[in-house]
Design a protein around this motif. Sequence first.
Motif, PDB file in Angstrom:
ATOM      1  N   ARG A   1      -6.708  -2.611  -5.922  1.00  0.00           N
ATOM      2  CA  ARG A   1      -4.415  -2.963  -5.509  1.00  0.00           C
ATOM      3  C   ARG A   1      -4.330  -3.863  -6.337  1.00  0.00           C
ATOM      4  N   ARG A   2      -5.348  -4.710  -6.535  1.00  0.00           N
ATOM      5  CA  ARG A   2      -4.832  -5.825  -7.128  1.00  0.00           C
ATOM      6  C   ARG A   2      -3.878  -5.649  -8.979  1.00  0.00           C
TER       7      ARG A   2
ATOM      8  N   LYS B   1     -11.003   4.243   7.755  1.00  0.00           N
ATOM      9  CA  LYS B   1     -10.952   3.908   9.290  1.00  0.00           C
ATOM     10  C   LYS B   1     -10.909   4.924  10.323  1.00  0.00           C
TER      11      LYS B   1
ATOM     12  N   SER C   1      -7.118   4.842   3.848  1.00  0.00           N
ATOM     13  CA  SER C   1      -7.427   4.015   4.492  1.00  0.00           C
ATOM     14  C   SER C   1      -7.722   4.559   5.760  1.00  0.00           C
TER      15      SER C   1
ATOM     16  N   LYS D   1      -9.232  -1.449  -1.564  1.00  0.00           N
ATOM     17  CA  LYS D   1      -7.947  -3.170  -1.358  1.00  0.00           C
ATOM     18  C   LYS D   1      -8.262  -3.788  -2.748  1.00  0.00           C
TER      19      LYS D   1
ATOM     20  N   GLN E   1      -2.518   5.636   0.059  1.00  0.00           N
ATOM     21  CA  GLN E   1      -3.386   5.214  -0.052  1.00  0.00           C
ATOM     22  C   GLN E   1      -3.157   4.928   1.421  1.00  0.00           C
ATOM     23  N   SER E   2      -2.415   4.551   1.744  1.00  0.00           N
ATOM     24  CA  SER E   2      -2.195   4.418   3.709  1.00  0.00           C
ATOM     25  C   SER E   2      -2.608   5.754   3.922  1.00  0.00           C
TER      26      SER E   2
ATOM     27  N   LEU F   1     -13.419   1.385   1.775  1.00  0.00           N
ATOM     28  CA  LEU F   1     -12.175   0.549   1.970  1.00  0.00           C
ATOM     29  C   LEU F   1     -12.619  -1.255   1.493  1.00  0.00           C
ATOM     30  N   LEU F   2     -13.450  -1.335   0.570  1.00  0.00           N
ATOM     31  CA  LEU F   2     -13.247  -2.237  -0.271  1.00  0.00           C
ATOM     32  C   LEU F   2     -13.037  -1.887  -1.601  1.00  0.00           C
TER      33      LEU F   2
ATOM     34  N   MET G   1       0.959  -0.588  -0.489  1.00  0.00           N
ATOM     35  CA  MET G   1      -0.431   0.198   0.414  1.00  0.00           C
ATOM     36  C   MET G   1       0.844   0.967   0.117  1.00  0.00           C
TER      37      MET G   1
END
Length: 308
Positions: A63-64, A13, A9, A60, A5-6, A56-57, A1
């Motif tokens: 990042r693929r 959160k 996130s 995630k 993005q960190s 959040l989904l 990450m």
Amino acid sequence: MDESQSRSSHVVKIALLTNVIIVLMKGGAALVTGSSVLLAEAFHSAADTSNEVLLLLGMKLSRRPPDREHPFGYGKEGYFWGFVVSILIFGIGAGLSVFEGIQKILRPHPLSHIWAGYLVLGGSALCDFISWRVAFKEFMPLIKRLGFFGAIKKSKTPAIFIVLLEDTAGLLGVILAFLALSLSQIFENVVFDGLGSIGIGVLLGFVAFLVSRETKSLLIGEAVSEDDLKKIREAIKGVPEVQEVLELLTMHLGPDEVLVNVNVNFVDGLNTDQVEEAIDKVEKAIRNVLPAVKQVFVEAESLRREKA
């Protein structure tokens, strides 16, 4: 990450945690008081909680790594789920709030234990402010340069500006709810409670419009900022073999993923090997000034003339 993005996130959160607490408080207060405006606020916070899960989904999934079917990766997943969030804000938050407000006006029933409503609104405001402050701090550099709405328009990180808009609406919603409860108590007329619920619905509808407009633009494909475009152009011109930059196209594939397509006119007299070396220099120069560039396509005008 990566770092961006960190940070996103972390913001999401914090917002998720505070909204879970707020939903429980507002939902309980709505049951105790029978207030439509508190129920509207509970709908609002429930929508925000769902939105944070989807954001959040999206982060995630984005990042693929690239694959055969998606050679440029999945960076736009974040933009897609951001657009879905706008639909939820409108459907759950705005729609149910307006509906509940109309129901309260058409079928009024007295309020009770209003003190509990005031207490919960105070706690909700504190939680919303904590989350808002975290998001605002991340967004502050852009706001200083472009202003609040300008920063939202130019931002390529939807998760942060969505949380900021949600929390801003949350704080404004608390003010509307407080006014609605106060007026209902002072004038002993629950119509104000219903009107407050409708007001919150209208506010959320406006937020949904802003989020949908900006995420739609990102989904379609936004270019880099004018400042970044100027940096890229100057970096290309700094390559000795470059005579002229004929066309420069850019697009964000994600918050920190940029595609660049450039048509360059190289100086005359270069052979094929020299042009290939010059293209490598152009790509390196672009990435040096803008590390977010992941894909670079250089079209050499001199080679086109040779082939013609």
